[in-house]
Design a protein around this motif. Structure first.
Motif, mmCIF file in Angstrom:
data_model
loop_
_atom_site.group_PDB
_atom_site.id
_atom_site.type_symbol
_atom_site.label_atom_id
_atom_site.label_comp_id
_atom_site.label_asym_id
_atom_site.label_seq_id
_atom_site.Cartn_x
_atom_site.Cartn_y
_atom_site.Cartn_z
ATOM 1 N N MET A 162 -45.600 0.176 -3.895
ATOM 2 C CA MET A 162 -45.834 1.544 -3.855
ATOM 3 C C MET A 162 -45.106 2.404 -5.106
ATOM 4 O O MET A 162 -44.083 2.615 -4.962
ATOM 5 C CB MET A 162 -45.699 2.282 -2.646
ATOM 6 N N ASN A 163 -45.877 2.524 -6.124
ATOM 7 C CA ASN A 163 -45.381 3.338 -7.181
ATOM 8 C C ASN A 163 -45.800 4.720 -7.109
ATOM 9 O O ASN A 163 -46.600 5.311 -7.470
ATOM 10 C CB ASN A 163 -45.803 2.674 -8.633
ATOM 11 N N LEU A 164 -45.021 5.418 -6.243
ATOM 12 C CA LEU A 164 -45.245 6.846 -6.069
ATOM 13 C C LEU A 164 -44.167 7.681 -6.680
ATOM 14 O O LEU A 164 -43.003 7.447 -7.023
ATOM 15 C CB LEU A 164 -44.861 7.093 -4.640
ATOM 16 N N VAL A 165 -44.712 8.851 -7.086
ATOM 17 C CA VAL A 165 -43.865 10.121 -7.784
ATOM 18 C C VAL A 165 -43.565 10.900 -6.700
ATOM 19 O O VAL A 165 -44.515 11.503 -5.928
ATOM 20 C CB VAL A 165 -44.605 10.638 -8.791
ATOM 21 N N LEU A 166 -42.211 11.147 -6.109
ATOM 22 C CA LEU A 166 -41.860 11.944 -4.837
ATOM 23 C C LEU A 166 -41.632 13.257 -5.346
ATOM 24 O O LEU A 166 -40.600 13.877 -5.443
ATOM 25 C CB LEU A 166 -40.921 11.265 -4.143
ATOM 26 N N PHE A 167 -42.756 14.050 -5.714
ATOM 27 C CA PHE A 167 -42.397 15.477 -5.918
ATOM 28 C C PHE A 167 -42.445 16.183 -4.616
ATOM 29 O O PHE A 167 -42.418 15.654 -3.561
ATOM 30 C CB PHE A 167 -43.638 16.084 -6.825
ATOM 31 N N LEU A 168 -42.115 17.578 -4.599
ATOM 32 C CA LEU A 168 -41.558 18.361 -3.340
ATOM 33 C C LEU A 168 -42.626 18.159 -2.247
ATOM 34 O O LEU A 168 -42.515 18.080 -1.038
ATOM 35 C CB LEU A 168 -41.193 19.656 -3.731
ATOM 36 N N ASN A 169 -44.009 18.401 -2.861
ATOM 37 C CA ASN A 169 -45.217 18.404 -1.798
ATOM 38 C C ASN A 169 -45.306 17.133 -1.260
ATOM 39 O O ASN A 169 -45.713 17.171 -0.013
ATOM 40 C CB ASN A 169 -46.385 18.842 -2.744
ATOM 41 N N ALA A 170 -45.151 15.922 -1.833
ATOM 42 C CA ALA A 170 -45.183 14.672 -1.375
ATOM 43 C C ALA A 170 -44.136 14.592 -0.282
ATOM 44 O O ALA A 170 -44.327 13.817 0.689
ATOM 45 C CB ALA A 170 -45.252 13.787 -2.287
ATOM 46 N N ILE A 171 -42.841 14.883 -0.433
ATOM 47 C CA ILE A 171 -41.885 14.825 0.285
ATOM 48 C C ILE A 171 -41.963 15.505 1.669
ATOM 49 O O ILE A 171 -41.889 15.166 2.864
ATOM 50 C CB ILE A 171 -40.626 15.370 -0.312
#
Length: 133
Positions: free
Chosen positions: A107-116
């Motif tokens: 999973m190539n995810l960008v963990l920005f605040l909303n995702a966290i």
């Protein structure tokens, strides 16, 4: 054993109200009403001003979880407020790296605040008895 101050109790109460009610609301009008109701009930029942005394400052979200210390056994983890956004992002990225190292489908995810925030919500649901998401 873990809640030592009134403000801690009010924050976790507000957080749980948010998870149970706010997360189901579908428009901004209802979301605004919800936070106004939390402020009114906080003043009414605890005699504390939610916005000035309890709510996180600077638009920071109120995030709780029991996953911040992956070295602890799951049964011994404490569901607590996660204030350190830098540490929270680092821990989330470590969990993602662990998953990617073990899985054939990365999973190539960008963990920005909303995702966290969403991952923390999912974790909360999955940790409850009969929890599923």
């Amino acid at each position: 054993d873990f809640i030592k101050e009134q403000a801690q109790l009010i924050r976790i109460w507000g957080h749980e109200c948010t998870r149970v009610f706010h997360d189901r609301l579908i428009n901004n009008e209802d979301r605004t009403w919800f936070f106004e109701a939390v402020a009114v009930k906080t003043k009414e029942h605890f005699n504390v001003d939610w916005a000035n005394s309890i709510a996180p400052k600077g638009g920071k979200p109120l995030i709780y979880g029991n996953f911040i210390d992956p070295t602890q056994l799951v049964e011994q983890r404490v569901y607590d407020e996660l204030n350190d956004m830098t540490k929270l992002k680092e821990v989330m990225e470590n969990y993602l790296n662990d998953y990617n190292n073990m899985s054939s489908k990365k999973m190539n995810l960008v963990l920005f605040l909303n995702a966290i925030e969403h991952v923390a919500r999912i974790s909360r649901v999955l940790c409850q008895p009969l929890g599923n998401a």
